[in-house]
Scaffold this motif. Structure first.
Motif, PDB file in Angstrom:
ATOM      1  N   ALA A 112       4.738   7.990  -4.809  1.00 24.02           N
ATOM      2  CA  ALA A 112       4.174   8.253  -3.489  1.00 24.02           C
ATOM      3  C   ALA A 112       5.299   8.576  -2.528  1.00 24.02           C
ATOM      4  CB  ALA A 112       3.383   7.044  -2.984  1.00 24.02           C
ATOM      5  N   VAL A 113       4.950   9.230  -1.430  1.00 21.01           N
ATOM      6  CA  VAL A 113       5.938   9.588  -0.406  1.00 21.01           C
ATOM      7  C   VAL A 113       6.442   8.351   0.316  1.00 21.01           C
ATOM      8  CG1 VAL A 113       6.271  10.862   1.761  1.00 21.01           C
ATOM      9  CG2 VAL A 113       4.960  11.883  -0.111  1.00 21.01           C
ATOM     10  N   TRP A 114       5.541   7.391   0.558  1.00 19.51           N
ATOM     11  CA  TRP A 114       5.972   6.149   1.202  1.00 19.51           C
ATOM     12  C   TRP A 114       5.234   4.962   0.600  1.00 19.51           C
ATOM     13  CZ3 TRP A 114       1.778   3.767   3.231  1.00 19.51           C
ATOM     14  CH2 TRP A 114       0.762   4.520   3.811  1.00 19.51           C
ATOM     15  N   CYS A 115       5.846   3.804   0.788  1.00 17.92           N
ATOM     16  CA  CYS A 115       5.232   2.542   0.372  1.00 17.92           C
ATOM     17  C   CYS A 115       5.477   1.531   1.474  1.00 17.92           C
ATOM     18  CB  CYS A 115       5.820   2.059  -0.954  1.00 17.92           C
ATOM     19  SG  CYS A 115       5.057   0.549  -1.608  1.00 17.92           S
ATOM     20  N   LYS A 116       4.458   0.731   1.777  1.00 19.55           N
ATOM     21  CA  LYS A 116       4.537  -0.276   2.838  1.00 19.55           C
ATOM     22  C   LYS A 116       4.181  -1.639   2.284  1.00 19.55           C
ATOM     23  CE  LYS A 116       1.144  -0.968   5.869  1.00 19.55           C
ATOM     24  NZ  LYS A 116       0.224  -0.848   7.044  1.00 19.55           N
ATOM     25  N   VAL A 117       4.964  -2.650   2.663  1.00 17.91           N
ATOM     26  CA  VAL A 117       4.587  -4.038   2.421  1.00 17.91           C
ATOM     27  C   VAL A 117       4.258  -4.641   3.776  1.00 17.91           C
ATOM     28  CG1 VAL A 117       6.952  -4.980   2.581  1.00 17.91           C
ATOM     29  CG2 VAL A 117       5.210  -6.183   1.230  1.00 17.91           C
ATOM     30  N   TYR A 118       3.256  -5.501   3.803  1.00 16.02           N
ATOM     31  CA  TYR A 118       2.833  -6.060   5.084  1.00 16.02           C
ATOM     32  C   TYR A 118       2.274  -7.464   4.898  1.00 16.02           C
ATOM     33  CZ  TYR A 118      -1.796  -4.627   3.410  1.00 16.02           C
ATOM     34  OH  TYR A 118      -2.932  -4.461   2.659  1.00 16.02           O
ATOM     35  N   GLY A 119       2.334  -8.251   5.972  1.00 16.88           N
ATOM     36  CA  GLY A 119       1.815  -9.605   5.938  1.00 16.88           C
ATOM     37  C   GLY A 119       2.022 -10.277   7.275  1.00 16.88           C
ATOM     38  N   LYS A 120       1.600 -11.523   7.376  1.00 21.40           N
ATOM     39  CA  LYS A 120       1.761 -12.311   8.589  1.00 21.40           C
ATOM     40  C   LYS A 120       3.019 -13.156   8.492  1.00 21.40           C
ATOM     41  CE  LYS A 120      -1.753 -11.884  11.568  1.00 21.40           C
ATOM     42  NZ  LYS A 120      -1.588 -11.705  13.024  1.00 21.40           N
ATOM     43  N   MET A 121       3.825 -13.134   9.550  1.00 21.21           N
ATOM     44  CA  MET A 121       4.962 -14.031   9.680  1.00 21.21           C
ATOM     45  C   MET A 121       4.876 -14.623  11.086  1.00 21.21           C
ATOM     46  SD  MET A 121       8.112 -12.068   7.735  1.00 21.21           S
ATOM     47  CE  MET A 121       9.067 -13.611   7.626  1.00 21.21           C
ATOM     48  N   GLY A 122       4.533 -15.916  11.145  1.00 18.07           N
ATOM     49  CA  GLY A 122       4.278 -16.515  12.446  1.00 18.07           C
ATOM     50  C   GLY A 122       3.000 -15.931  13.026  1.00 18.07           C
ATOM     51  N   LYS A 123       3.035 -15.558  14.300  1.00 18.08           N
ATOM     52  CA  LYS A 123       1.848 -15.037  14.963  1.00 18.08           C
ATOM     53  C   LYS A 123       1.720 -13.526  14.819  1.00 18.08           C
ATOM     54  CE  LYS A 123       1.755 -18.672  18.496  1.00 18.08           C
ATOM     55  NZ  LYS A 123       1.790 -18.957  19.961  1.00 18.08           N
ATOM     56  N   ASN A 165      13.450  14.073  -8.155  1.00 17.04           N
ATOM     57  CA  ASN A 165      12.228  13.466  -8.689  1.00 17.04           C
ATOM     58  C   ASN A 165      11.257  13.030  -7.593  1.00 17.04           C
ATOM     59  OD1 ASN A 165      11.307  13.383 -11.280  1.00 17.04           O
ATOM     60  ND2 ASN A 165      11.946  11.288 -11.701  1.00 17.04           N
ATOM     61  N   TYR A 166      11.249  13.755  -6.488  1.00 10.62           N
ATOM     62  CA  TYR A 166      10.347  13.457  -5.377  1.00 10.62           C
ATOM     63  C   TYR A 166       8.901  13.757  -5.765  1.00 10.62           C
ATOM     64  CZ  TYR A 166       8.207  14.120  -0.724  1.00 10.62           C
ATOM     65  OH  TYR A 166       7.402  14.045   0.398  1.00 10.62           O
ATOM     66  N   PRO A 167       7.928  12.935  -5.370  1.00  6.28           N
ATOM     67  CA  PRO A 167       8.077  11.648  -4.703  1.00  6.28           C
ATOM     68  C   PRO A 167       8.497  10.563  -5.684  1.00  6.28           C
ATOM     69  CG  PRO A 167       5.757  12.080  -5.093  1.00  6.28           C
ATOM     70  CD  PRO A 167       6.496  13.308  -5.540  1.00  6.28           C
ATOM     71  N   THR A 168       9.187   9.572  -5.169  1.00  6.19           N
ATOM     72  CA  THR A 168       9.814   8.550  -5.996  1.00  6.19           C
ATOM     73  C   THR A 168       8.799   7.651  -6.697  1.00  6.19           C
ATOM     74  OG1 THR A 168      11.530   6.843  -5.973  1.00  6.19           O
ATOM     75  CG2 THR A 168       9.967   6.822  -4.151  1.00  6.19           C
ATOM     76  N   PHE A 169       9.267   6.981  -7.747  1.00  7.76           N
ATOM     77  CA  PHE A 169       8.534   5.860  -8.326  1.00  7.76           C
ATOM     78  C   PHE A 169       8.842   4.608  -7.503  1.00  7.76           C
ATOM     79  CE2 PHE A 169       9.097   8.708 -11.961  1.00  7.76           C
ATOM     80  CZ  PHE A 169       7.840   8.703 -12.530  1.00  7.76           C
ATOM     81  N   ILE A 206       0.857  -1.172   0.000  1.00  5.36           N
ATOM     82  CA  ILE A 206       0.000   0.000   0.000  1.00  5.36           C
ATOM     83  C   ILE A 206       0.903   1.234   0.000  1.00  5.36           C
ATOM     84  CG2 ILE A 206      -0.206   0.056   2.526  1.00  5.36           C
ATOM     85  CD1 ILE A 206      -3.048   1.218   2.119  1.00  5.36           C
ATOM     86  N   THR A 207       0.496   2.276  -0.715  1.00  2.00           N
ATOM     87  CA  THR A 207       1.302   3.506  -0.777  1.00  2.00           C
ATOM     88  C   THR A 207       0.547   4.668  -0.134  1.00  2.00           C
ATOM     89  OG1 THR A 207       0.470   4.466  -2.845  1.00  2.00           O
ATOM     90  CG2 THR A 207       2.122   2.694  -3.032  1.00  2.00           C
ATOM     91  N   SER A 208       1.280   5.758   0.111  1.00  3.08           N
ATOM     92  CA  SER A 208       0.658   6.953   0.679  1.00  3.08           C
ATOM     93  C   SER A 208      -0.364   7.562  -0.277  1.00  3.08           C
ATOM     94  CB  SER A 208       1.727   7.996   1.019  1.00  3.08           C
ATOM     95  OG  SER A 208       2.444   8.384  -0.141  1.00  3.08           O
ATOM     96  N   ALA A 209      -0.273   7.209  -1.568  1.00  6.56           N
ATOM     97  CA  ALA A 209      -1.231   7.707  -2.558  1.00  6.56           C
ATOM     98  C   ALA A 209      -2.430   6.777  -2.722  1.00  6.56           C
ATOM     99  CB  ALA A 209      -0.539   7.902  -3.904  1.00  6.56           C
TER     100      ALA A 209
END
Length: 344
Positions: A248-259, A274-278, A233-236
């Motif tokens: 976008a200003v930020w990008c996040k990857v997320y998921g479950k690892m163990g509990k 070239n802010y915000p980055t590709f 998911i990105t800030s945009a």
């Protein structure tokens, strides 16, 4: 931008980015090894590796605060089920696909000797600073060279490490100074890269083909990989595969690892070109910020070539946040991190 940031400082003060008690950071140089270990709260966080056997320095492996390794093990320490594609993807690294027509990004042990002439190396030659504290510090110098050791760029990178019970943060500032005229030709593969652990890959919606370092092809059938459960998911507001090529200003990857829920976020800095980055964020596990790949990401609508004359320099700043808890880092928290980082 400065007015907006000033107005948001009060938000940071109230909500408290990194409000949990900061843990002590130890930066430990290993004797007779090109390796520096970073411990936070007495537990391994990552190691800075710069042996001659690698084509660039890396931070590897990377642990969340709960000890979970969030980067892929292959090729240095393969884990069961690890994909074996792209052997140049190791931990966290910084380089580029096309500098003066040399490919720094894709260089690895898998490249045949007769083809090495087309690839560049990033060679660390000096450790300039290490420091312990609530913020650990590591500064190094490296040369971007061709195969004949002719230096194109001199790199000085300053890394700051911090953390608390549930978070780990890396602030990276890299200055690249041209020894020769240097052109970063618009290319897809760059600039700050991270290879995710298997679980943080996105589940495949179609068959994928991976080729290992020996040319062996593995086909992963869609729906048969029950380990991968990540998403972007990105800030945009872009999600999943739509994060790729978006800005976008930020990008996040997320998921479950163990509990635990795990998230890794990369935050761009307004001082970067070239802010915000590709975002070069791929479902198979490559997570990269590339401000210089405009042509591929815009489908040819525009081109970004960065040229440095002799003596000129470019600075790139990034923040990486690794978090574990019952819930991943929220968009609001990441926006606070971005505001805070922009003031550095």
């Amino acid at each position: 931008m400065k007015l907006n940031l000033t107005g948001l400082i009060s938000i940071i003060a109230v909500t408290g980015v990194m409000a949990q008690k900061p843990q002590q950071v130890k930066v430990i140089k290993q004797k007779n090894q090109n390796k520096i270990d970073i411990l936070i709260g007495g537990k391994p966080f990552t190691s800075f590796l710069y042996p001659d056997s690698l084509e660039k320095p890396v931070l590897y492996p990377v642990h969340a605060a709960n000890g979970t390794v969030v980067t892929r093990g292959f090729p240095l320490n393969p884990q069961p089920g690890d994909p074996t594609d792209h052997p140049h993807h190791i931990g966290i690294w910084f380089n580029y696909e096309n500098l003066n027509k040399l490919d720094f990004w894709n260089n690895s042990y898998a490249i045949k000797p007769e083809k090495k002439k087309d690839y560049g190396w990033v060679k660390t030659d000096k450790i300039l600073e290490t420091a312990d504290g609530t913020t650990g510090k590591l500064t190094y110098h490296a040369n971007w060279t061709d195969q004949q050791n002719n230096v194109i760029l001199k790199e000085t990178t300053h890394l700051e490490f911090s953390g608390n019970e549930n978070e780990r943060v890396i602030d990276r500032v890299t200055v690249l100074k041209a020894v020769k005229d240097a052109t970063f030709f618009d290319a897809k593969d760059g600039l700050l890269g991270l290879r995710l652990a298997h679980a943080l890959q996105m589940p495949a919606t179609e068959d994928q083909k991976f080729t290992d370092n020996k040319g062996n092809v593995t086909i992963v059938k869609a729906g048969t990989d029950h380990v991968a459960n990540g998403n972007y998911i990105t800030s945009a507001g872009k999600h999943g595969n739509d994060a790729w090529s978006s800005r976008a200003v930020w990008c996040k990857v997320y998921g479950k690892m163990g509990k635990d829920s795990i998230s890794i976020s990369i935050i761009d800095h307004p001082g970067n070109t070239n802010y915000p980055t590709f975002w070069h964020a791929r479902g198979y596990g490559l997570f990269a910020a590339n401000p210089l790949g405009e042509q591929i990401f815009t489908k040819g609508k525009s081109v970004k070539n960065l040229h440095l004359n002799i003596g000129e320099s470019a600075t790139f700043k990034y923040r990486i946040v690794v978090a574990n808890s019952p819930h991943t880092t929220t968009g609001g928290q990441l926006t606070q991190y971005a505001v805070q980082f922009a003031l550095k």
